[in-house]
Design an enzyme around this catalytic site. Structure first.
Site, PDB file in Angstrom:
ATOM      1  N   ARG A   1       0.819  -1.229   0.000  1.00 30.68           N
ATOM      2  CA  ARG A   1       0.000   0.000   0.000  1.00 30.68           C
ATOM      3  C   ARG A   1       0.844   1.266   0.000  1.00 30.68           C
ATOM      4  NH1 ARG A   1      -3.489  -3.002   3.465  1.00 30.68           N
ATOM      5  NH2 ARG A   1      -5.246  -3.749   2.239  1.00 30.68           N
TER       6      ARG A   1
ATOM      7  N   LYS B   1       4.126  11.655 -11.046  1.00 30.65           N
ATOM      8  CA  LYS B   1       3.272  10.831 -11.916  1.00 30.65           C
ATOM      9  C   LYS B   1       4.014   9.527 -12.180  1.00 30.65           C
ATOM     10  CE  LYS B   1       0.471  14.016 -14.680  1.00 30.65           C
ATOM     11  NZ  LYS B   1       0.255  14.555 -16.038  1.00 30.65           N
TER      12      LYS B   1
ATOM     13  N   GLU C   1      11.731  18.120 -24.309  1.00 32.63           N
ATOM     14  CA  GLU C   1      11.056  18.575 -23.081  1.00 32.63           C
ATOM     15  C   GLU C   1      11.684  19.878 -22.573  1.00 32.63           C
ATOM     16  OE1 GLU C   1       8.315  17.379 -21.969  1.00 32.63           O
ATOM     17  OE2 GLU C   1       8.198  15.219 -22.310  1.00 32.63           O
TER      18      GLU C   1
ATOM     19  N   LYS D   1       9.126  22.902 -13.343  1.00 30.61           N
ATOM     20  CA  LYS D   1       8.198  21.796 -13.065  1.00 30.61           C
ATOM     21  C   LYS D   1       7.791  21.807 -11.593  1.00 30.61           C
ATOM     22  CE  LYS D   1       6.705  17.221 -14.016  1.00 30.61           C
ATOM     23  NZ  LYS D   1       6.800  16.006 -14.785  1.00 30.61           N
TER      24      LYS D   1
ATOM     25  N   GLU E   1      -3.180  17.763 -11.212  1.00 33.74           N
ATOM     26  CA  GLU E   1      -3.599  18.215 -12.537  1.00 33.74           C
ATOM     27  C   GLU E   1      -5.078  18.553 -12.621  1.00 33.74           C
ATOM     28  OE1 GLU E   1      -1.450  16.315 -15.777  1.00 33.74           O
ATOM     29  OE2 GLU E   1      -3.081  16.786 -17.133  1.00 33.74           O
TER      30      GLU E   1
ATOM     31  N   ARG F   1      -1.346  22.287 -14.128  1.00 34.76           N
ATOM     32  CA  ARG F   1      -0.367  21.254 -14.494  1.00 34.76           C
ATOM     33  C   ARG F   1      -0.526  20.808 -15.946  1.00 34.76           C
ATOM     34  NH1 ARG F   1       2.075  16.253 -10.904  1.00 34.76           N
ATOM     35  NH2 ARG F   1       3.379  15.437 -12.573  1.00 34.76           N
TER      36      ARG F   1
ATOM     37  N   ASN G   1       1.675  19.530 -20.686  1.00 36.90           N
ATOM     38  CA  ASN G   1       1.323  18.650 -21.810  1.00 36.90           C
ATOM     39  C   ASN G   1       1.346  19.372 -23.150  1.00 36.90           C
ATOM     40  OD1 ASN G   1       0.850  16.508 -20.016  1.00 36.90           O
ATOM     41  ND2 ASN G   1      -1.218  17.242 -19.616  1.00 36.90           N
TER      42      ASN G   1
ATOM     43  N   HIS H   1       1.766  17.539 -26.420  1.00 32.09           N
ATOM     44  CA  HIS H   1       1.706  16.102 -26.114  1.00 32.09           C
ATOM     45  C   HIS H   1       0.491  15.403 -26.716  1.00 32.09           C
ATOM     46  CE1 HIS H   1       5.049  16.956 -23.553  1.00 32.09           C
ATOM     47  NE2 HIS H   1       5.050  15.772 -22.977  1.00 32.09           N
TER      48      HIS H   1
ATOM     49  N   HIS I   1       1.700  12.274 -28.373  1.00 33.53           N
ATOM     50  CA  HIS I   1       1.317  10.938 -27.885  1.00 33.53           C
ATOM     51  C   HIS I   1       0.612  10.144 -28.982  1.00 33.53           C
ATOM     52  CE1 HIS I   1       1.450  11.811 -23.261  1.00 33.53           C
ATOM     53  NE2 HIS I   1       2.588  11.338 -23.715  1.00 33.53           N
TER      54      HIS I   1
ATOM     55  N   HIS J   1      10.003   9.683 -27.354  1.00 32.06           N
ATOM     56  CA  HIS J   1       9.006  10.617 -26.808  1.00 32.06           C
ATOM     57  C   HIS J   1       9.346  12.071 -27.177  1.00 32.06           C
ATOM     58  CE1 HIS J   1       5.978  12.094 -24.047  1.00 32.06           C
ATOM     59  NE2 HIS J   1       6.879  12.858 -23.454  1.00 32.06           N
TER      60      HIS J   1
HETATM   61  P1  NAD Z   1      14.013   5.280 -21.290  1.00 28.19           P
HETATM   62  O1  NAD Z   1      13.823   5.176 -19.843  1.00 28.19           O
HETATM   63  O2  NAD Z   1      13.505   4.192 -22.156  1.00 28.19           O
HETATM   64  O3  NAD Z   1      15.551   5.513 -21.593  1.00 28.19           O
HETATM   65  C1  NAD Z   1      15.984   5.596 -22.933  1.00 28.19           C
HETATM   66  C2  NAD Z   1      17.079   4.564 -23.256  1.00 28.19           C
HETATM   67  O4  NAD Z   1      18.296   5.018 -22.691  1.00 28.19           O
HETATM   68  C3  NAD Z   1      16.832   3.186 -22.656  1.00 28.19           C
HETATM   69  O5  NAD Z   1      17.282   2.219 -23.558  1.00 28.19           O
HETATM   70  C4  NAD Z   1      17.709   3.183 -21.413  1.00 28.19           C
HETATM   71  O6  NAD Z   1      18.133   1.883 -21.079  1.00 28.19           O
HETATM   72  C5  NAD Z   1      18.876   4.007 -21.875  1.00 28.19           C
HETATM   73  N1  NAD Z   1      19.606   4.731 -20.836  1.00 28.19           N
HETATM   74  C6  NAD Z   1      19.096   5.316 -19.738  1.00 28.19           C
HETATM   75  N2  NAD Z   1      20.071   5.997 -19.113  1.00 28.19           N
HETATM   76  C7  NAD Z   1      21.188   5.843 -19.837  1.00 28.19           C
HETATM   77  C8  NAD Z   1      22.509   6.335 -19.711  1.00 28.19           C
HETATM   78  N3  NAD Z   1      22.845   7.173 -18.734  1.00 28.19           N
HETATM   79  N4  NAD Z   1      23.429   5.965 -20.631  1.00 28.19           N
HETATM   80  C9  NAD Z   1      23.081   5.155 -21.674  1.00 28.19           C
HETATM   81  N5  NAD Z   1      21.844   4.672 -21.849  1.00 28.19           N
HETATM   82  C10 NAD Z   1      20.908   5.036 -20.952  1.00 28.19           C
HETATM   83  O7  NAD Z   1      13.361   6.625 -21.878  1.00 28.19           O
HETATM   84  P2  NAD Z   1      13.253   8.121 -21.341  1.00 28.19           P
HETATM   85  O8  NAD Z   1      13.282   8.964 -22.553  1.00 28.19           O
HETATM   86  O9  NAD Z   1      14.191   8.400 -20.247  1.00 28.19           O
HETATM   87  O10 NAD Z   1      11.790   8.147 -20.700  1.00 28.19           O
HETATM   88  C11 NAD Z   1      10.655   7.921 -21.505  1.00 28.19           C
HETATM   89  C12 NAD Z   1       9.531   7.486 -20.592  1.00 28.19           C
HETATM   90  O11 NAD Z   1       9.271   8.523 -19.647  1.00 28.19           O
HETATM   91  C13 NAD Z   1       8.243   7.215 -21.337  1.00 28.19           C
HETATM   92  O12 NAD Z   1       7.683   6.014 -20.875  1.00 28.19           O
HETATM   93  C14 NAD Z   1       7.346   8.387 -20.937  1.00 28.19           C
HETATM   94  O13 NAD Z   1       5.988   8.054 -20.924  1.00 28.19           O
HETATM   95  C15 NAD Z   1       7.850   8.680 -19.554  1.00 28.19           C
HETATM   96  N6  NAD Z   1       7.575  10.040 -19.083  1.00 28.19           N
HETATM   97  C16 NAD Z   1       7.024  10.177 -17.866  1.00 28.19           C
HETATM   98  C17 NAD Z   1       6.755  11.425 -17.349  1.00 28.19           C
HETATM   99  C18 NAD Z   1       6.199  11.579 -15.973  1.00 28.19           C
HETATM  100  O14 NAD Z   1       5.859  12.702 -15.570  1.00 28.19           O
HETATM  101  N7  NAD Z   1       6.118  10.510 -15.193  1.00 28.19           N
HETATM  102  C19 NAD Z   1       7.088  12.570 -18.106  1.00 28.19           C
HETATM  103  C20 NAD Z   1       7.672  12.403 -19.363  1.00 28.19           C
HETATM  104  C21 NAD Z   1       7.918  11.123 -19.846  1.00 28.19           C
HETATM  105  N1  GLY Z   2       4.919  15.218 -17.785  1.00 27.86           N
HETATM  106  C1  GLY Z   2       3.664  15.794 -17.461  1.00 27.86           C
HETATM  107  C2  GLY Z   2       3.438  15.937 -15.986  1.00 27.86           C
HETATM  108  O1  GLY Z   2       4.268  15.563 -15.184  1.00 27.86           O
HETATM  109  O2  GLY Z   2       2.424  16.427 -15.610  1.00 27.86           O
END
Ligand code: NAD
Ligand code: GLY
Length: 388
Positions: free
Chosen positions: A146, A168, A210, A252, A262, A266, A270, A273, A277, A290
């Site tokens: 939990r 998030k 971003e 942020k 949101e 917030r 987006n 996006h 998306h 992304h």
């Molecule tokens: P990711 O986590 O897939 O990382 C990209 C690639 O880089 C992966 O293959 C990973 O293994 C590799 N990698 C990571 N760190 C590395 C490093 N230091 N050196 C070499 N390789 C490395 O992708 P991302 O772009 O970091 O994140 C995308 C995700 O984030 C999506 O799922 C998206 O929906 C999510 N996201 C979430 C929020 C939120 O607010 N929670 C906001 C924006 C995006």
């Molecule tokens: N990446 C959008 C949010 O965190 O609200």
């Protein structure tokens, strides 16, 4: 087996001796959310401080370090050594790299490993990796027993400026991205600049999608500095990176502190996006990263903004030029069928309300409004320019 888990027995301390100190680069940003407030630290060498920083937060003795198969060989040893050095008992859980790990199946396997190692409610999770690991590990932390504490150690630019901040967390369903999730704030975010040195150029540029967004939605000064300093940032100059990442995190943090769940403001995060998306969805989440998808989405949103809320044509051009300079795509060639699928995918977006797609639009660089209805003709005209 989807998830591998292992105990590591590295020697404490060996990694710290070789690390230079750059105290002047360290930045700290506070996310103010009452008793859920936390710090975001940005600087080099932070991974080696992970254990001491967790100790200072009074976290429980056991922890699960969730990471992926690309990040594990690069940084897991350093993380585990730092945690052990501060007296913690870490268990490493590795998941496959990439978006497919944001699934309920992988969540289930993580739960099994945590249970096998008898993590308790006072234990905590460390998310060591990009946004995929952060969203997955955060969701595991939000639900196991939990809810337990978690610490974000983002290793991609995108995760450092965006996904690790704001709480998030979640995973994907076949029906769509991020459809299962929670708001669960971390106790700490450690953005170690050194971790960006190994990031492939395409992933680094994706993060810039971003970064540029923050300039458009909130900070015209940041946008101007990006126009000026982009070559330094692309060279990964540590000073330029520290200042830029900290500024994005501060924006942020300001937004999330005012509207954690949101209900209004917030939504500005987006910007670009809805179309971005949808592009990711119709291309099977594989073709575009992304940051690439939202780059095209933001350019389309700037055309809509010009048509509907008076964004001037010079600003539309500056926005497009900055994405191009960052090496990001600003248009995509789609067939008529793909274009129909794109618009249909937009209608499935979480931001649809009462059947209407809601857009964030820019009045000028640095100022946006959210919750905007967009007439079909205006949408089609903007898509004509970005998806010819
Ligand atoms: P990711 O986590 O897939 O990382 C990209 C690639 O880089 C992966 O293959 C990973 O293994 C590799 N990698 C990571 N760190 C590395 C490093 N230091 N050196 C070499 N390789 C490395 O992708 P991302 O772009 O970091 O994140 C995308 C995700 O984030 C999506 O799922 C998206 O929906 C999510 N996201 C979430 C929020 C939120 O607010 N929670 C906001 C924006 C995006
Ligand atoms: N990446 C959008 C949010 O965190 O609200």
């Amino acid at each position: 087996m989807v998830v591998l888990e292992e105990h590591l027995s590295f020697h404490t301390g060996s990694l710290q001796a070789s690390r230079p100190t750059y105290a002047g680069f360290m930045r700290s940003v506070r996310v103010s959310l009452g008793d859920r407030s936390y710090s975001i630290l940005v600087g080099p060498g932070l991974l080696s401080q992970l254990g001491d920083r967790c100790l200072a937060l009074g976290l429980g003795a056991r922890c699960g370090v969730i990471t992926d198969e690309t990040v594990a060989p690069l940084f897991a040893e350093q993380a585990v050594v730092a945690l052990r050095g501060a007296g913690f008992s870490p268990v490493l859980i590795r998941v496959p790299s990439g978006e497919t790990s944001k699934s309920l199946k992988v969540v289930g396997t993580c739960y099994d490993r945590l249970a096998a190692h008898r993590l308790e409610r006072k234990s905590f999770i460390v998310a060591l990796g990009g946004g995929v690991v952060g969203d997955l590990a955060g969701f595991v932390a939000s639900t196991y027993l939990r809810g337990m504490a978690f610490v974000q150690v983002p290793t991609t630019l995108l995760a450092q400026v965006d996904s690790s901040v704001g709480g998030k967390v979640g995973v994907n369903l076949k029906a769509g991205k991020n459809l299962v999730g929670a708001f669960h704030q971390p106790k700490l975010v450690l953005c170690d600049l050194d971790s960006l040195n190994t990031l492939p150029p395409r992933e680094f540029q994706s993060g810039l999608g971003e970064v540029i967004k923050y300039g458009i939605i909130y900070d015209a000064g940041l946008f101007r500095r990006l126009e000026r300093d982009l070559p330094k940032i692309l060279r990964r100059d540590p000073m330029a990176l520290a200042a830029t990442i900290a500024r994005c995190c501060a924006i942020k943090a300001a937004v999330v502190s005012q509207d954690e769940n949101e209900s209004g403001l917030r939504a500005i995060l987006n910007y670009g996006h809805t179309i971005g998306h949808a592009l990711e969805a119709i291309s099977g989440y594989g073709e575009y990263l992304h940051g690439e998808a939202i780059s095209m989405g933001q350019v389309a949103a700037s055309h809509l903004s010009a048509r509907l809320v008076g964004l001037d044509s010079k600003s539309v051009e500056r926005i497009r030029n900055l994405f191009v300079a960052a090496g990001l795509p600003v248009s995509v060639s789609l067939t008529r069928r793909q274009r129909e699928r794109l618009v249909a995918a937009m209608r499935l977006d979480k931001k649809v309300s009462g059947g209407q797609i809601k857009f964030v639009l820019a009045r000028r660089i640095g100022e946006v409004i959210w919750g905007q209805n967009v007439p079909e003709t205006a949408l089609q005209e903007a898509l004509d320019l970005v998806c010819p």
